[in-house]
Design an enzyme around this catalytic site. Structure first.
Site, short mmCIF file in Angstrom:
data_model
loop_
_atom_site.label_atom_id
_atom_site.label_comp_id
_atom_site.label_asym_id
_atom_site.label_seq_id
_atom_site.Cartn_x
_atom_site.Cartn_y
_atom_site.Cartn_z
N GLY A 41 0.82 -1.21 0.00
CA GLY A 41 0.00 0.00 0.00
C GLY A 41 0.85 1.25 0.00
N LYS A 42 0.24 2.31 -0.49
CA LYS A 42 0.98 3.58 -0.50
C LYS A 42 0.08 4.66 0.04
CE LYS A 42 4.05 6.46 -3.09
NZ LYS A 42 4.63 6.91 -1.81
N GLY A 43 0.59 5.38 1.01
CA GLY A 43 -0.19 6.49 1.56
C GLY A 43 0.47 7.81 1.23
N GLY A 44 -0.01 8.86 1.85
CA GLY A 44 0.50 10.19 1.58
C GLY A 44 1.94 10.36 2.05
N SER A 45 2.34 9.55 3.04
CA SER A 45 3.66 9.79 3.60
C SER A 45 4.67 8.68 3.33
CB SER A 45 3.54 10.00 5.11
OG SER A 45 2.83 8.94 5.68
N THR A 47 5.43 4.29 1.70
CA THR A 47 4.96 3.03 1.13
C THR A 47 5.04 1.95 2.20
OG1 THR A 47 5.93 3.76 -0.94
CG2 THR A 47 5.33 1.44 -0.81
N ASP A 165 -7.47 11.52 12.21
CA ASP A 165 -7.47 11.14 10.79
C ASP A 165 -8.23 9.82 10.59
OD1 ASP A 165 -6.88 11.51 8.13
OD2 ASP A 165 -4.85 10.71 8.25
N1 LIG Z 1 -0.20 -2.87 9.44
C1 LIG Z 1 -0.60 -3.04 8.21
N2 LIG Z 1 -0.89 -4.26 7.74
C2 LIG Z 1 -1.30 -4.45 6.48
N3 LIG Z 1 -1.44 -3.47 5.58
C3 LIG Z 1 -1.16 -2.22 5.97
C4 LIG Z 1 -0.72 -1.93 7.28
N4 LIG Z 1 -0.54 -0.60 7.39
C5 LIG Z 1 -0.85 -0.08 6.21
N5 LIG Z 1 -1.22 -1.04 5.33
C6 LIG Z 1 -1.62 -0.85 3.94
O1 LIG Z 1 -0.92 0.22 3.40
C7 LIG Z 1 -1.82 1.22 2.93
C8 LIG Z 1 -1.20 2.57 3.11
O2 LIG Z 1 -1.15 2.88 4.48
P1 LIG Z 1 -0.62 4.26 5.01
O3 LIG Z 1 -0.90 4.33 6.46
O4 LIG Z 1 0.77 4.45 4.56
O5 LIG Z 1 -1.40 5.31 4.17
P2 LIG Z 1 -2.86 5.90 4.16
O6 LIG Z 1 -3.49 5.81 5.50
O7 LIG Z 1 -3.56 5.28 2.99
O8 LIG Z 1 -2.57 7.39 3.76
P3 LIG Z 1 -2.03 8.56 4.66
O9 LIG Z 1 -0.73 8.13 5.24
O10 LIG Z 1 -1.89 9.63 3.66
O11 LIG Z 1 -3.09 8.79 5.68
C9 LIG Z 1 -3.11 0.99 3.70
O12 LIG Z 1 -4.22 1.43 2.98
C10 LIG Z 1 -3.10 -0.52 3.87
O13 LIG Z 1 -3.62 -1.14 2.73
#
Ligand SMILES: Nc1ncnc2c1ncn2[C@@H]1O[C@H](COP(=O)(O)OP(=O)(O)OP(=O)(O)O)[C@@H](O)[C@H]1O
Length: 640
Positions: A41-45, A47, A165
């Site tokens: 997964g990739k979020g705003g901050s 991968t 959030d």
């Molecule tokens: N502990 C975990 N176990 C399994 N998958 C995870 C876990 N943490 C995050 N992910 C996966 O990674 C993705 C990205 O998570 P991340 O927290 O980096 O970003 P986000 O919440 O989508 O965005 P932002 O950081 O911008 O709020 C999630 O949507 C999820 O699918």
């Protein structure tokens, strides 16, 4: 009856001490060198990668993207708040971290069914979960789990923790689809009094000083934390004070790129900001005048940052929103668009006066991209004509925003109630959809083209399709309007995520529990409907359906709330529970924070231990005028 007792969930010792410190090499091995095939997964901050530790334990490894100040703050916040919480089955466990070689990495327990975002909102099967995996029962139990997680944070933690959030990508699902709340990068501790303590602003000064002193080779104890190894660091004390010298040096070097002086986190007085100047079209920048963009820089950081990711000048959510609304107001004569639609656009409730034909009539030279046309070539006369069209659309956006956000509040403040719409500029501050931004943005793009920026040359921006590579190397659906909605509903700003962030927290207020309640209300609607809060598709769509919140409000008015339920569930849902959830969401979405229920009551309502309080008139299917006249009639008849 449920009783909440605060159990001081924070460890007396530093949270950092109980967390495992991983080496970069260890995590590199665990994730096959951070291989894309391990990316989950990739979020705003950053991968997130799936990893296997030496002892065989599955973990999620989040590699933060950059050394921006925001990432650094979120990293520290995550370690201090999430790392400091006592273990709770409703909150994802933070196992450790790594600060090495210029990287920030956080290691979490692995959640096999990833996030609610994937399970609920991604169309295709994505790594084992699809929308079908979320039956009604699972959805309801996720709602309850998140409510209980928030109850833990708000009511059982001392000091209370405000998540800040709450959204589907921050709700992770275990192997049995039980939910856990994650991502405490924007969380706050509510230390004393009525106000949430804002780490970003209050501790910024301290952190700045410390980092600055390190930059110039100063004493690393400059933060005053000094202290021995076991001393709990002050909130906001940079992590590197617990790290080795290499870590200190890295942080100092990395942060040297940050221009602290430009960083104005927010204006702290609610309603202290008068947006009328920004709304005033006379202040819009003159085409070709770069001076404006420079002048506005500081102002944008102060008042406009809510919409921005950071100061990078990337296309931000506001541009998307502005574009999207612009397209709703005045669909252009874009042949692609018409082709896709196959029909003339539906007139939406948004604009009863401005129609396509009128728009075209006014604009003799139809432009491809409604919001950015003004910097295209052409004579001055053409510019001014286009400008007028821009201005008109801009006014419509303002009106839409006011309709959307101020109507109910103005009704409440008007004790004659429900008869007048009060547009009180002094009292109601309206986030602006500044045309200035679109000019600036266009200028930036233009400038970079002139500078032969190869990246830019390969990209073009279409209002309909978003960023598109000219060579169309990527799947066309990547650029569909749906991409907009995905971006819109999951883009984190410094203060939360667009569409989930509470209105009172639009950059000016302190983050309080009721802001989480608002986000929770949005989350419930998303779970029940299986839609994003702003669901923009490339096909024509009625505006009231595109915005989940206003659509639910209007359904509540007409008494049809069950229309919201995800069609994919067909009839396999519990109508009573669904109706309870939607009504509860509406109560959480009230504009005035104090009217929203608190999380203790929410949990009781969901568990059936408490009645849902009657919804305010604004959501009532029976217009209050009727009630009013009925009671008057009653009085009259009893008097007769
Ligand atoms: N502990 C975990 N176990 C399994 N998958 C995870 C876990 N943490 C995050 N992910 C996966 O990674 C993705 C990205 O998570 P991340 O927290 O980096 O970003 P986000 O919440 O989508 O965005 P932002 O950081 O911008 O709020 C999630 O949507 C999820 O699918």
């Amino acid at each position: 009856m449920l009783k909440w007792s605060r159990t001081s969930p924070f460890d007396a010792a530093s949270p950092l001490n109980k967390l495992q410190k991983f080496s970069y090499r260890e995590l590199k091995n665990a994730t096959h060198n951070f291989s894309p095939s391990n990316s989950i997964g990739k979020g705003g901050s950053g991968t997130v990668f799936r990893g296997i530790l030496k002892d065989g334990k599955l973990v999620a490894v989040k590699l933060l993207d950059s050394n921006s100040f925001q990432c650094e703050q979120e990293f520290q916040n995550e370690l201090k708040i999430l790392g400091g919480l006592k273990s709770c089955p409703l909150v994802v466990s933070l196992l450790g971290f790594c600060v090495e070689k210029g990287r920030r990495i956080v290691v979490y327990e692995y959640m096999p069914n990833r996030s609610l975002q994937e399970s609920l909102l991604f169309e295709s099967n994505n790594g084992g979960c699809s929308s079908l995996s979320l039956s009604w029962d699972r959805r309801f139990s996720v709602i309850l789990d998140v409510a209980r997680a928030l109850a833990f944070l708000h009511l059982e933690c001392d000091p209370p923790v405000i998540h800040g959030d709450v959204k589907p990508s921050n709700v992770l699902l275990d192997s049995e689809f039980r939910a856990k709340l994650s991502d405490f990068g924007l969380s706050r501790l509510k230390l004393e009094g009525d106000y949430g303590v804002d780490l970003f602003s209050q501790e910024l000064g301290k952190s700045q000083e410390l980092w600055k002193s390190q930059e110039i080779g100063g004493n690393s104890n400059a933060g005053g934390g000094g202290g021995g190894e076991n001393e709990t660091p002050a909130i906001g004390t940079p992590v590197e004070s617990h790290e080795n010298d290499e870590g200190k040096e890295l942080l100092a070097n990395e942060n040297s790129g940050v221009d602290w002086n430009k960083f104005v986190p927010y204006d702290d007085e609610l309603s202290s900001i008068d947006h009328s100047k920004e709304l005033n079209l006379n202040n819009a920048p003159v085409v070709g005048d770069d001076s404006n963009s420079n002048n506005s820089g500081a102002k944008q950081w102060g008042k406009d940052w809510w919409w921005r990711q950071d100061g990078s000048g990337e296309l931000c959510s506001k541009d998307y929103v502005m574009e999207w609304i612009g397209s709703q107001i005045c669909p252009s004569a874009d042949p692609d668009w018409d082709e896709e639609k196959g029909a003339a656009p539906e007139k939406t409730g948004l604009d009863s006066s401005l129609q396509l034909d009128k728009c075209e009539e006014e604009n003799e030279n139809p432009v491809q991209e409604p919001g950015f046309e003004c910097v295209n070539g052409g004579t001055e006369k053409e510019h001014s004509k286009r400008w007028k069209v821009c201005a008109k659309k801009h006014r419509k956006m303002q009106e839409w925003w006011k309709e959307e956000h101020l109507d109910e509040l103005s009704k409440k403040r008007n004790n004659k109630g429900y008869r007048l719409k009060v547009w009180n500029k002094e009292r109601f501050k309206v986030p602006h959809f500044g045309l200035g931004k679109c000019f600036e943005f266009r200028k930036r793009r233009k400038f970079s083209h002139e500078n032969h920026d190869t990246e830019d040359q390969n990209m073009e921006f279409s209002f309909r399709k978003g960023w598109r590579k000219k060579n169309h190397s990527m799947g066309s659906d990547m650029w569909s309007g749906d991409l907009f909605s995905r971006e819109l509903s999951s883009t984190t700003s410094m203060r939360g995520t667009l569409c989930y962030v509470a209105p009172e927290y639009g950059g000016y207020g302190y983050l309080m529990e009721k802001a989480d309640i608002y986000s929770f209300g949005v989350l419930i609607l998303v779970i029940v409907s299986g839609r994003r809060p702003l669901h923009v598709l490339s096909s024509p769509m009625k505006l009231e359906k595109a915005n989940l919140i206003s659509w639910s409000r209007s359904l509540a008015h007409t008494g049809n709330i069950l229309e919201l339920i995800d069609e994919r569930l067909k009839d396999e849902h519990n109508k009573e529970q669904a109706s309870l959830c939607i009504n509860l969401a509406l109560a959480c979405l009230q504009k005035m924070p104090e009217l929203r229920p608190d999380i203790g009551d929410i949990v009781k309502i969901l568990k059936g231990e408490m009645e849902l309080p009657p919804l305010p008139f604004e959501f009532s299917p029976s217009p209050p005028s009727k009630l009013f006249s009925r009671s008057r009639r009653k009085q009259k008849s009893s008097g007769d």
